[in-house]
Motif scaffolding. Structure first.
Motif, PDB file in Angstrom:
ATOM      1  N   TRP A  87     -13.631  94.451 109.648  1.00 36.09           N
ATOM      2  CA  TRP A  87     -14.816  94.573 108.770  1.00 36.09           C
ATOM      3  C   TRP A  87     -15.831  95.573 109.307  1.00 36.09           C
ATOM      4  O   TRP A  87     -16.689  96.043 108.571  1.00 36.09           O
ATOM      5  CB  TRP A  87     -15.527  93.230 108.604  1.00 36.09           C
ATOM      6  CG  TRP A  87     -14.732  92.101 108.061  1.00 36.09           C
ATOM      7  CD1 TRP A  87     -14.962  90.772 108.299  1.00 36.09           C
ATOM      8  CD2 TRP A  87     -13.605  92.132 107.170  1.00 36.09           C
ATOM      9  NE1 TRP A  87     -14.056  89.993 107.636  1.00 36.09           N
ATOM     10  CE2 TRP A  87     -13.210  90.804 106.943  1.00 36.09           C
ATOM     11  CE3 TRP A  87     -12.878  93.158 106.563  1.00 36.09           C
ATOM     12  CZ2 TRP A  87     -12.133  90.468 106.128  1.00 36.09           C
ATOM     13  CZ3 TRP A  87     -11.802  92.832 105.762  1.00 36.09           C
ATOM     14  CH2 TRP A  87     -11.447  91.513 105.543  1.00 36.09           C
ATOM     15  N   THR A  88     -15.794  95.851 110.615  1.00 35.53           N
ATOM     16  CA  THR A  88     -16.815  96.731 111.190  1.00 35.53           C
ATOM     17  C   THR A  88     -16.519  98.198 110.881  1.00 35.53           C
ATOM     18  O   THR A  88     -17.353  99.063 111.150  1.00 35.53           O
ATOM     19  CB  THR A  88     -16.892  96.560 112.721  1.00 35.53           C
ATOM     20  OG1 THR A  88     -15.671  97.009 113.304  1.00 35.53           O
ATOM     21  CG2 THR A  88     -17.136  95.112 113.102  1.00 35.53           C
ATOM     22  N   PRO A  90     -15.622 101.611 108.489  1.00 39.35           N
ATOM     23  CA  PRO A  90     -16.285 102.091 107.261  1.00 39.35           C
ATOM     24  C   PRO A  90     -15.375 102.143 106.039  1.00 39.35           C
ATOM     25  O   PRO A  90     -15.123 103.205 105.476  1.00 39.35           O
ATOM     26  CB  PRO A  90     -16.758 103.493 107.660  1.00 39.35           C
ATOM     27  CG  PRO A  90     -15.803 103.936 108.702  1.00 39.35           C
ATOM     28  CD  PRO A  90     -15.357 102.714 109.437  1.00 39.35           C
ATOM     29  N   VAL A  91     -14.883 100.983 105.656  1.00 42.78           N
ATOM     30  CA  VAL A  91     -13.995 100.884 104.490  1.00 42.78           C
ATOM     31  C   VAL A  91     -14.409  99.648 103.701  1.00 42.78           C
ATOM     32  O   VAL A  91     -14.766  98.622 104.305  1.00 42.78           O
ATOM     33  CB  VAL A  91     -12.522 100.711 104.931  1.00 42.78           C
ATOM     34  CG1 VAL A  91     -11.598 100.726 103.725  1.00 42.78           C
ATOM     35  CG2 VAL A  91     -12.116 101.784 105.920  1.00 42.78           C
ATOM     36  N   GLU A  92     -14.386  99.754 102.390  1.00 36.54           N
ATOM     37  CA  GLU A  92     -14.688  98.597 101.548  1.00 36.54           C
ATOM     38  C   GLU A  92     -13.696  97.493 101.916  1.00 36.54           C
ATOM     39  O   GLU A  92     -12.496  97.731 102.022  1.00 36.54           O
ATOM     40  CB  GLU A  92     -14.563  98.988 100.073  1.00 36.54           C
ATOM     41  CG  GLU A  92     -15.225  98.018  99.116  1.00 36.54           C
ATOM     42  CD  GLU A  92     -14.369  96.812  98.789  1.00 36.54           C
ATOM     43  OE1 GLU A  92     -14.911  95.707  98.720  1.00 36.54           O
ATOM     44  OE2 GLU A  92     -13.145  96.973  98.618  1.00 36.54           O
ATOM     45  N   ARG A  93     -14.221  96.287 102.112  1.00 38.30           N
ATOM     46  CA  ARG A  93     -13.413  95.250 102.764  1.00 38.30           C
ATOM     47  C   ARG A  93     -12.183  94.838 101.957  1.00 38.30           C
ATOM     48  O   ARG A  93     -11.099  94.659 102.513  1.00 38.30           O
ATOM     49  CB  ARG A  93     -14.296  94.036 103.088  1.00 38.30           C
ATOM     50  CG  ARG A  93     -15.365  94.361 104.109  1.00 38.30           C
ATOM     51  CD  ARG A  93     -15.752  93.142 104.896  1.00 38.30           C
ATOM     52  NE  ARG A  93     -16.372  92.136 104.079  1.00 38.30           N
ATOM     53  CZ  ARG A  93     -17.685  91.909 104.013  1.00 38.30           C
ATOM     54  NH1 ARG A  93     -18.500  92.633 104.733  1.00 38.30           N
ATOM     55  NH2 ARG A  93     -18.164  90.959 103.267  1.00 38.30           N
ATOM     56  N   ARG A 244     -11.953  87.592  98.179  1.00 41.81           N
ATOM     57  CA  ARG A 244     -12.836  86.674  98.926  1.00 41.81           C
ATOM     58  C   ARG A 244     -13.621  87.441  99.994  1.00 41.81           C
ATOM     59  O   ARG A 244     -14.620  86.950 100.491  1.00 41.81           O
ATOM     60  CB  ARG A 244     -12.019  85.573  99.611  1.00 41.81           C
ATOM     61  CG  ARG A 244     -11.476  84.534  98.687  1.00 41.81           C
ATOM     62  CD  ARG A 244     -11.100  83.285  99.442  1.00 41.81           C
ATOM     63  NE  ARG A 244     -12.271  82.531  99.893  1.00 41.81           N
ATOM     64  CZ  ARG A 244     -12.226  81.423 100.608  1.00 41.81           C
ATOM     65  NH1 ARG A 244     -11.054  80.943 100.974  1.00 41.81           N
ATOM     66  NH2 ARG A 244     -13.322  80.799 100.986  1.00 41.81           N
ATOM     67  N   HIS A 245     -13.113  88.610 100.363  1.00 41.45           N
ATOM     68  CA  HIS A 245     -13.743  89.366 101.451  1.00 41.45           C
ATOM     69  C   HIS A 245     -14.465  90.613 100.944  1.00 41.45           C
ATOM     70  O   HIS A 245     -14.845  91.460 101.748  1.00 41.45           O
ATOM     71  CB  HIS A 245     -12.676  89.786 102.467  1.00 41.45           C
ATOM     72  CG  HIS A 245     -11.899  88.630 103.011  1.00 41.45           C
ATOM     73  ND1 HIS A 245     -12.433  87.733 103.900  1.00 41.45           N
ATOM     74  CD2 HIS A 245     -10.639  88.202 102.762  1.00 41.45           C
ATOM     75  CE1 HIS A 245     -11.526  86.816 104.193  1.00 41.45           C
ATOM     76  NE2 HIS A 245     -10.435  87.067 103.515  1.00 41.45           N
ATOM     77  N   ARG A 246     -14.643  90.729  99.640  1.00 43.09           N
ATOM     78  CA  ARG A 246     -15.219  91.967  99.107  1.00 43.09           C
ATOM     79  C   ARG A 246     -16.666  92.142  99.591  1.00 43.09           C
ATOM     80  O   ARG A 246     -17.319  91.174 100.001  1.00 43.09           O
ATOM     81  CB  ARG A 246     -15.141  91.980  97.583  1.00 43.09           C
ATOM     82  CG  ARG A 246     -16.047  90.994  96.913  1.00 43.09           C
ATOM     83  CD  ARG A 246     -15.791  90.940  95.424  1.00 43.09           C
ATOM     84  NE  ARG A 246     -16.689  90.019  94.778  1.00 43.09           N
ATOM     85  CZ  ARG A 246     -16.512  88.708  94.738  1.00 43.09           C
ATOM     86  NH1 ARG A 246     -15.458  88.160  95.312  1.00 43.09           N
ATOM     87  NH2 ARG A 246     -17.378  87.920  94.129  1.00 43.09           N
ATOM     88  N   GLU A 247     -17.116  93.373  99.494  1.00 40.73           N
ATOM     89  CA  GLU A 247     -18.479  93.701  99.929  1.00 40.73           C
ATOM     90  C   GLU A 247     -19.510  93.084  98.991  1.00 40.73           C
ATOM     91  O   GLU A 247     -19.215  92.805  97.830  1.00 40.73           O
ATOM     92  CB  GLU A 247     -18.687  95.221  99.904  1.00 40.73           C
ATOM     93  CG  GLU A 247     -17.750  95.997 100.764  1.00 40.73           C
ATOM     94  CD  GLU A 247     -18.246  96.159 102.186  1.00 40.73           C
ATOM     95  OE1 GLU A 247     -19.456  95.980 102.430  1.00 40.73           O
ATOM     96  OE2 GLU A 247     -17.414  96.454 103.063  1.00 40.73           O
ATOM     97  N   GLY A 248     -20.717  92.933  99.506  1.00 40.23           N
ATOM     98  CA  GLY A 248     -21.835  92.543  98.649  1.00 40.23           C
ATOM     99  C   GLY A 248     -21.975  91.046  98.468  1.00 40.23           C
ATOM    100  O   GLY A 248     -21.212  90.255  98.927  1.00 40.23           O
TER     101      GLY A 248
END
Lengths: 248, 306
Positions: A87-88, A90-93, A244-248
């Motif tokens: 997650w750290t 730089p890619v949309e999760r 479930r892990h998407r950004e925002g």
């Protein structure tokens, strides 16, 4: 110097293919050693008895089982619900999860392809058959017993790839989407057994493996339809799990 | 009473009312953080104060329940990947990275994700911090992992560094080396840095802004120059029974000294405070500036008092 931007998808995919490949190397070496040992013993026994070595029918399911196990190896060490390293970056999760699932699938197909090619090579090299021929008996609606001769269709050789793919997608969805996937898998299996027992005591559990959506299918059209349906379901499950892990 | 705003920007990082709860426990409670562009902002606070949660919220790794954040002009909730592309991050703790990977491969792995990755710089950082590429990540000590994480955070030359306890696990020599490299990096890039720590004396030499976080609340934040000017210890004596000025504002701590001496730690203009003490009948014997670490302790006490 270029302006910092999120990593392009192609770069993520290619790096994930490399990284996942590296992580799978020890397991793959072990699998190759076991396969070489088992097939070597089998081949020498068969050749010693002067018999050819056929492509083993049951190997299709066994090879396909690779797909059920691989997600655990692909996601080993990633604490997806507790600050994953992934997650750290730089890619949309959600995209990152899907890229890693895709990278694992690439290696799965390669592994299945190599195993199938190895077994097919052994069969052809020893004069055996690629598709199995079996004889047996069936009972019709009136209880009459008839002898039948059954030859596995050639498209059945694709089954290891499709079974592995479907298993990989479904288990990947569980591994990615659940905090404790092993608990859910064990619990789900137990619940299914109890449900089958409670709902219909006469229902053989093997029924779920039959047509129209099972593994044992009478013709290419049914097989293609079942494969498409299960693959779509697997892809949907992976998408939902990754979401479930998407950004925002 | 204490300063909690740095006024107008431009800010590399700004949050408004940032709130995050885990279960029902608030980890962050209405935090208004402001990190000016080009600043070295030390975020101090005890363990469990919410420092890591704050940093994770800035990177889009934790979803705030309320409030908003702006990092390099971007909202991390909607532009997390863009924020992370421009930010170097040292996470709390030594775990997380792939233990099975060799250090050199992990550096390659990161390089693949950052278009601005500078291989020469990464090599120079690795040599300076004694990060050995042939070692397996899982076999590294806590301090070695910290050094590796610093290389990973710096080598893509980000314009913002978010360093969560970066000196944790480093021996004094490695700490000096790391802080020296950090200074070089800031001089080269002109970037901003947030250093969270519960040991502020370790980053004393770098800090030009201080924020104090306690119980999820930002108790105070100020430029160091203002902190040193406004936060002072006053030692005064008065006649028997003298209690000092009753309504002295900005008092953080008041203690009885030797004999008839009283000591105050006060946030305020020195001239005004001295005048108030004198007007109440006391004679100021000494006014002392607080060392950086003592300033943090004093500000933490202020929160306790309130």
């Amino acid at each position: 110097m270029s302006r910092p931007r999120p990593t392009p998808l192609v770069a993520v995919l290619s790096e994930q293919v490399r990284a996942v490949g590296l992580s799978l190397r020890p397991g793959a070496a072990l699998l190759a050693a076991v396969l070489a040992l088992v097939t070597g013993v089998g081949a020498s026994t068969a050749l010693g008895a002067g018999q050819p070595l056929d492509f083993p029918d049951e190997a299709r399911l066994l090879i396909g089982a690779l797909g059920f196990l691989l997600p655990f190896a692909v996601w080993r060490g990633e604490k997806l619900f507790a600050g994953a390293w992934l997650w750290t970056l730089p890619v949309e999760r959600r995209t990152h999860v899907l890229a890693k699932v895709a990278a694992g699938w690439v290696w799965l197909m390669l592994a299945v392809g190599l195993v199938v090619a190895w077994l097919a090579g052994l069969a052809l090299g020893t004069g055996g058959e690629l598709v199995a021929t079996a004889t047996g008996t069936i009972a019709d609606a009136h209880g009459r017993i008839t002898a039948v001769r059954w030859t596995e269709p050639a498209w059945g050789l694709a089954a290891p790839f499709t079974i592995a793919t479907i298993g990989y997608l479904v288990v990947s969805a569980l591994v990615v989407g659940l905090k404790r996937p092993l608990w859910w898998i064990a619990g789900g299996f137990l619940a299914a057994c109890v449900l089958i027992e409670v709902l219909d005591a006469d229902l053989p559990p093997a029924r779920v493996l039959l047509a129209p959506f099972g593994f044992v299918l009478p013709n290419l059209a049914w097989w293609a339809a079942a494969t498409a349906a299960w693959t779509s379901l697997g892809l949907l499950a992976v998408w939902l799990a990754a979401s479930r892990h998407r950004e925002g | 009473m204490l300063p909690t705003s740095l006024g107008e920007g431009p800010f590399a990082v700004a949050t408004q009312g940032l709130t995050k709860r885990y279960a029902r426990e608030p980890a962050l409670n209405g935090v208004d953080l402001q990190i000016p562009e080009g600043a070295v902002y030390v975020l101090a606070g005890p363990n469990g104060a919410g420092k890591s949660t704050l940093i994770r919220s800035l990177l889009g790794l934790a979803r705030p329940d309320a409030g908003r954040a702006t990092v390099l002009g971007l909202d991390p909730r909607t532009s997390g990947p863009e924020v992370r592309a421009r930010t170097g991050y040292v996470p709390e703790g030594a775990g997380g990275a792939y233990g099975w990977m060799r250090v050199g491969r992990l550096l390659q792995h990161h390089a693949a994700y950052y278009a601005t990755w500078d291989r020469d710089y990464a090599g120079r950082l690795s040599r300076a911090l004694d990060v050995r590429p042939e070692r397996r990540v899982g076999a590294l000590s806590k301090g070695q992992v910290r050094r590796l994480q610093l290389v990973l955070a710096l080598a893509h030359r980000p314009s913002l560094l978010l360093l969560d306890e970066p000196t944790d696990g480093l021996d004094p020599a490695a700490r000096d080396e790391a802080l020296g490299l950090l200074s070089e990096h800031l001089a080269d890039t002109g970037g901003s840095v947030l250093i969270s720590t519960h040991l502020p004396h370790e980053v004393d030499g770098l800090a030009d802004h201080l924020g104090v976080l306690r119980g999820g609340r930002l108790v105070a934040q100020a430029p160091r120059e203002r902190l040193e000017r406004m936060l002072r210890v006053y030692r005064a004596e008065g006649p028997d029974g003298w209690v000092g000025p009753e309504d002295l504002s900005g008092v953080i701590d008041r203690r009885a000294g030797v004999g008839r001496e009283l000591r105050w730690t006060v946030w305020g203009e020195e001239g005004e405070v001295v005048a108030r003490i004198a007007a109440s009948g006391g004679a100021v014997r000494d006014v002392a500036r607080l060392p950086f670490e003592d300033s943090v302790l004093a500000l933490l006490r202020a929160k306790e008092a309130s």
